[in-house]
Scaffold this active site. Structure first.
Site, PDB file in Angstrom:
ATOM      1  N   GLU A  36       8.800  21.123  18.228  1.00  0.00           N
ATOM      2  CA  GLU A  36       8.578  21.974  19.382  1.00  0.00           C
ATOM      3  C   GLU A  36       7.675  23.108  18.900  1.00  0.00           C
ATOM      4  OE1 GLU A  36      12.133  23.556  21.195  1.00  0.00           O
ATOM      5  OE2 GLU A  36      10.930  24.625  22.681  1.00  0.00           O
ATOM      6  N   ARG A 262      20.553  17.248   8.500  1.00  0.00           N
ATOM      7  CA  ARG A 262      19.466  18.197   8.325  1.00  0.00           C
ATOM      8  C   ARG A 262      19.570  18.842   6.953  1.00  0.00           C
ATOM      9  NH1 ARG A 262      17.946  22.478  11.862  1.00  0.00           N
ATOM     10  NH2 ARG A 262      17.997  20.948  13.514  1.00  0.00           N
ATOM     11  N   LYS A 272      14.581  28.815  13.629  1.00  0.00           N
ATOM     12  CA  LYS A 272      13.298  29.411  14.026  1.00  0.00           C
ATOM     13  C   LYS A 272      13.505  30.776  14.661  1.00  0.00           C
ATOM     14  CE  LYS A 272      11.228  25.154  15.190  1.00  0.00           C
ATOM     15  NZ  LYS A 272      10.677  24.412  16.312  1.00  0.00           N
TER      16      LYS A 272
HETATM   17  P1  ATP Z   1      15.388  25.192  16.153  1.00  0.00           P
HETATM   18  O1  ATP Z   1      15.484  25.867  14.824  1.00  0.00           O
HETATM   19  O2  ATP Z   1      14.649  26.014  17.152  1.00  0.00           O
HETATM   20  O3  ATP Z   1      16.667  24.591  16.622  1.00  0.00           O
HETATM   21  P2  ATP Z   1      14.248  22.782  15.081  1.00  0.00           P
HETATM   22  O4  ATP Z   1      14.201  23.324  13.715  1.00  0.00           O
HETATM   23  O5  ATP Z   1      15.152  21.662  15.414  1.00  0.00           O
HETATM   24  O6  ATP Z   1      14.448  23.934  16.095  1.00  0.00           O
HETATM   25  P3  ATP Z   1      12.010  21.199  16.074  1.00  0.00           P
HETATM   26  O7  ATP Z   1      10.628  21.649  16.297  1.00  0.00           O
HETATM   27  O8  ATP Z   1      12.767  20.680  17.223  1.00  0.00           O
HETATM   28  O9  ATP Z   1      12.752  22.433  15.449  1.00  0.00           O
HETATM   29  O10 ATP Z   1      12.057  20.177  14.876  1.00  0.00           O
HETATM   30  C1  ATP Z   1      11.204  19.070  14.764  1.00  0.00           C
HETATM   31  C2  ATP Z   1      11.883  17.990  13.989  1.00  0.00           C
HETATM   32  O11 ATP Z   1      12.263  18.461  12.707  1.00  0.00           O
HETATM   33  C3  ATP Z   1      13.129  17.507  14.677  1.00  0.00           C
HETATM   34  O12 ATP Z   1      13.120  16.093  14.672  1.00  0.00           O
HETATM   35  C4  ATP Z   1      14.233  18.057  13.850  1.00  0.00           C
HETATM   36  O13 ATP Z   1      15.341  17.209  13.881  1.00  0.00           O
HETATM   37  C5  ATP Z   1      13.616  18.145  12.472  1.00  0.00           C
HETATM   38  N1  ATP Z   1      14.238  19.217  11.696  1.00  0.00           N
HETATM   39  C6  ATP Z   1      14.346  20.511  12.038  1.00  0.00           C
HETATM   40  N2  ATP Z   1      15.027  21.202  11.126  1.00  0.00           N
HETATM   41  C7  ATP Z   1      15.372  20.330  10.157  1.00  0.00           C
HETATM   42  C8  ATP Z   1      16.082  20.423   8.924  1.00  0.00           C
HETATM   43  N3  ATP Z   1      16.603  21.575   8.505  1.00  0.00           N
HETATM   44  N4  ATP Z   1      16.240  19.293   8.180  1.00  0.00           N
HETATM   45  C9  ATP Z   1      15.711  18.140   8.605  1.00  0.00           C
HETATM   46  N5  ATP Z   1      15.033  17.975   9.738  1.00  0.00           N
HETATM   47  C10 ATP Z   1      14.850  19.049  10.525  1.00  0.00           C
END
Ligand code: ATP
Ligand code: MG
Length: 583
Positions: A36, A262, A272
């Protein structure tokens, strides 16, 4: 990319192998990375990027970059550009497969009407709070909305008017009509569309209703022919909804969602929202502040893409959430850089030493290899030696404890690449008593050779010639937070209360060996006995390098624990250098 082909397997590879064997999706593997665009990417995203692009590479499939841009309020073109730059820098490429969920708004709208026509969706007048209150809990079922019974005609009419902009933000939503008593809260008539009269960075003012993540995501996967839609574990409970939508629409292509854990790292935050707060409120110098675990921050610090990929491989892919120690990332960085970067000498906290038996005018140059373990590989530089040098203040102790192998009154050390030097005097500030200078002599027989009488020399230290030294700025970075889990305080303390006040220490008096006059922005060096450093690409000026410490030579936190037990132990490099052999 240079990494070995035979990576450790994981449950996703097992699934994909089975799918291929069964001929599912015609044996194809199509993944996607769906950020996003509401912030910069961080090390957690790197794990998802390495996984999705890595699977596509290894199975000769493809990985799409799809901007999951369904929320116009938080999104920004700056973020889009940074995300693309970061993925490319990490070494991955989406080729022509760049997509935006916003480009599917028309298709999603048509499918929403299709669901309404099938009696599977309805327009609801409850506001966000009311929807939340009637949704029930994990233990109690939800209550039906009073608008759930609207006819197909009413719903179609209202939905079209929602789209036409007739209603205010929040006045109505479109909800899927599933089951308010479902044990899975996500299935209790989830919202598919909200009214938001806000311009979108891509679709402009074409829309004033925007799809929810749940509604947009699976359908976008289906449109793009994604085979394995990989997301993080918190979406596990959304999977039944993901499948429900696909089933109602009966699309020709059916992607499947899989979840993995994650990445969590200690001593940092990765939400974020929190990263934005650190940047906007000036707690760091920007998204690329080298203390931030954003990709941009890691890059500015001097970490290489290889090191990040190695780290992600090492962390592996599992289904159980866990927190990884920051030391593991640092170890990967060291492993990648150690065989690749030139070694030079930089004194961080200089102490002046006057060598009494060297003539004032004498300058001796020694050709010293940049990479002592394999001299031909990186060439050599001249290391000038003269009668005044600087050594590291901590390499001298007036009253050394037992295991201190460096300089002390009457003792000898080896000057790296040069002579054995003996301390013969200590000059102090009359008022403060602080040591301002040492007097020393060298053993002229020991230039690049062991002492003739076979006496043992304790340690080897780095130094620079005063007349030839280059003043450099050195920025020492430490963890941004003082506690392992700053975002998880039990008493609700704000994460910013745990910011580490010493996370950046700038040394302005450091002195580098003369070869560093030629240091160029973006270069990496190993400062002997200190660590790995990167010439800051933005703040360094020709002839006046600014060095970011990427990582010290060993786990500084493990070291802190070790030193507490052995107060006088020397460093890894020192022990290596302490052999009596000339260098
Ligand atoms: P927010 O922190 O706002 O909840 P987010 O970190 O999930 O958002 P996205 O832009 O939705 O941000 O993430 C893009 C992709 O990265 C998604 O498929 C998400 O699952 C993956 N992702 C985000 N954070 C992690 C993490 N800590 N470890 C592994 N994958 C991640
Ligand atoms: Mg997300």
């Amino acid at each position: 990319m240079t990494e070995p082909e035979n990576r450790p397997t994981n449950f996703l590879r097992t699934i994909i192998d089975a799918d291929i064997a069964a001929g599912k999706h015609g044996g194809k593997v199509v993944t996607r990375f769906p950020p996003e665009p509401n912030g910069y990417l961080h090390i957690g995203h790197a794990k998802s990027i390495c996984l999705n692009f890595g699977l596509a590479r290894d199975y000769r499939g493809r990985c799409h970059l799809r901007f999951d841009d369904t929320n116009p309020v938080k999104e920004d073109v700056e973020y889009i550009d940074s995300i693309k730059e970061d993925i490319r820098w990490l070494g991955f490429n989406w080729g022509e497969h760049l997509y935006h969920a916003a480009d599917y708004f028309g298709q999603l709208y048509d499918w929403a009407e299709k669901l309404i026509a099938a009696g599977k969706a309805y327009v609801c007048d409850l506001n966000a709070d009311e929807i939340r209150h009637t949704r029930g809990t994990f233990t109690e079922p939800g209550r039906d909305s009073p608008f759930r019974g609207r006819s197909v005609e009413q719903n179609l009419d209202l939905f079209r008017r929602m789209r036409a902009g007739e209603f205010d933000d929040g006045a109505k939503t479109l909800r899927a009509k599933i089951d308010m008593a479902s044990p899975n809260v996500n299935m209790r008539d989830p919202v598919m569309y909200r009214i938001r009269k806000t311009s979108h960075h891509r679709s402009g003012d074409a829309w004033c209703i925007y799809p929810s993540y749940d509604w947009a995501h699976g359908q976008s996967d289906a449109i793009e022919g994604i085979t394995h839609s990989i997301c993080t574990l918190e979406f596990e409970d959304h999977r039944p909804l993901y499948e429900w939508f696909l089933e109602q629409l009966a699309l020709p292509h059916r992607p499947t969602q899989y979840e993995f854990a994650r990445l969590g790292l200690n001593y940092t935050v990765m939400s974020k929202r929190m990263l934005i707060e650190l940047v906007k409120d000036g707690h760091v110098r920007g998204w690329d502040d080298p203390r931030m675990l954003t990709i941009a921050g890691l890059r500015r610090r001097g970490v290489t893409p290889e090191a990040i990929r190695a780290f992600c491989d090492k962390v592996g892919v599992a289904r159980a959430n866990s927190t990884v120690d920051m030391g593991m990332l640092e170890a990967c960085v060291r492993d990648v850089l150690d065989p690749k970067v030139r070694r030079v000498m930089v004194v961080h906290d200089p102490l002046r030493v006057v060598i009494e038996n060297v003539a004032e005018s004498a300058v001796e140059e020694t050709l010293a290899p940049f990479f002592p373990d394999d001299p031909p590989r990186m060439g050599a530089r001249n290391v000038p030696f003269s009668c005044i040098i600087y050594i590291e203040r901590e390499d001298f102790m007036e009253e050394p404890p037992k295991k201190f192998f460096r300089l002390a009154p009457g003792r000898e050390v080896r000057l790296r690449w040069s002579y054995v030097m003996k301390c013969v005097g200590v000059v102090k500030d009359e008022k403060t008593g602080a040591i301002v200078e040492l007097r020393a002599t060298i053993d002229p027989e020991t230039r690049g050779a062991n002492p003739k009488d076979g006496r043992k020399i304790g340690g080897a230290i780095h130094w620079v010639s005063a007349a030839h030294a280059v003043p450099v700025e050195v920025r020492l970075y430490d963890r941004l937070f003082t506690v392992p889990n700053p975002a998880g305080a039990k008493d609700g303390t704000d994460f910013k209360a745990y910011l580490n006040p010493a996370s950046l220490v700038t040394l302005s008096g450091a002195l580098g060996e003369s070869s560093l006059k030629a240091a160029v922005a973006g270069e990496r060096y190993q400062f002997e006995r200190k660590g790995f450093y990167f010439v800051d690409p933005i703040d360094a000026k020709p002839g006046a390098p600014v060095f970011n410490r990427i990582v010290s030579l060993r786990d500084s936190w493990a070291k802190a624990a070790q030193d507490a037990q052995q107060p006088t132990s020397g460093g890894r490099r020192e022990r290596r250098g302490s052999s009596n052999a000339p260098r």
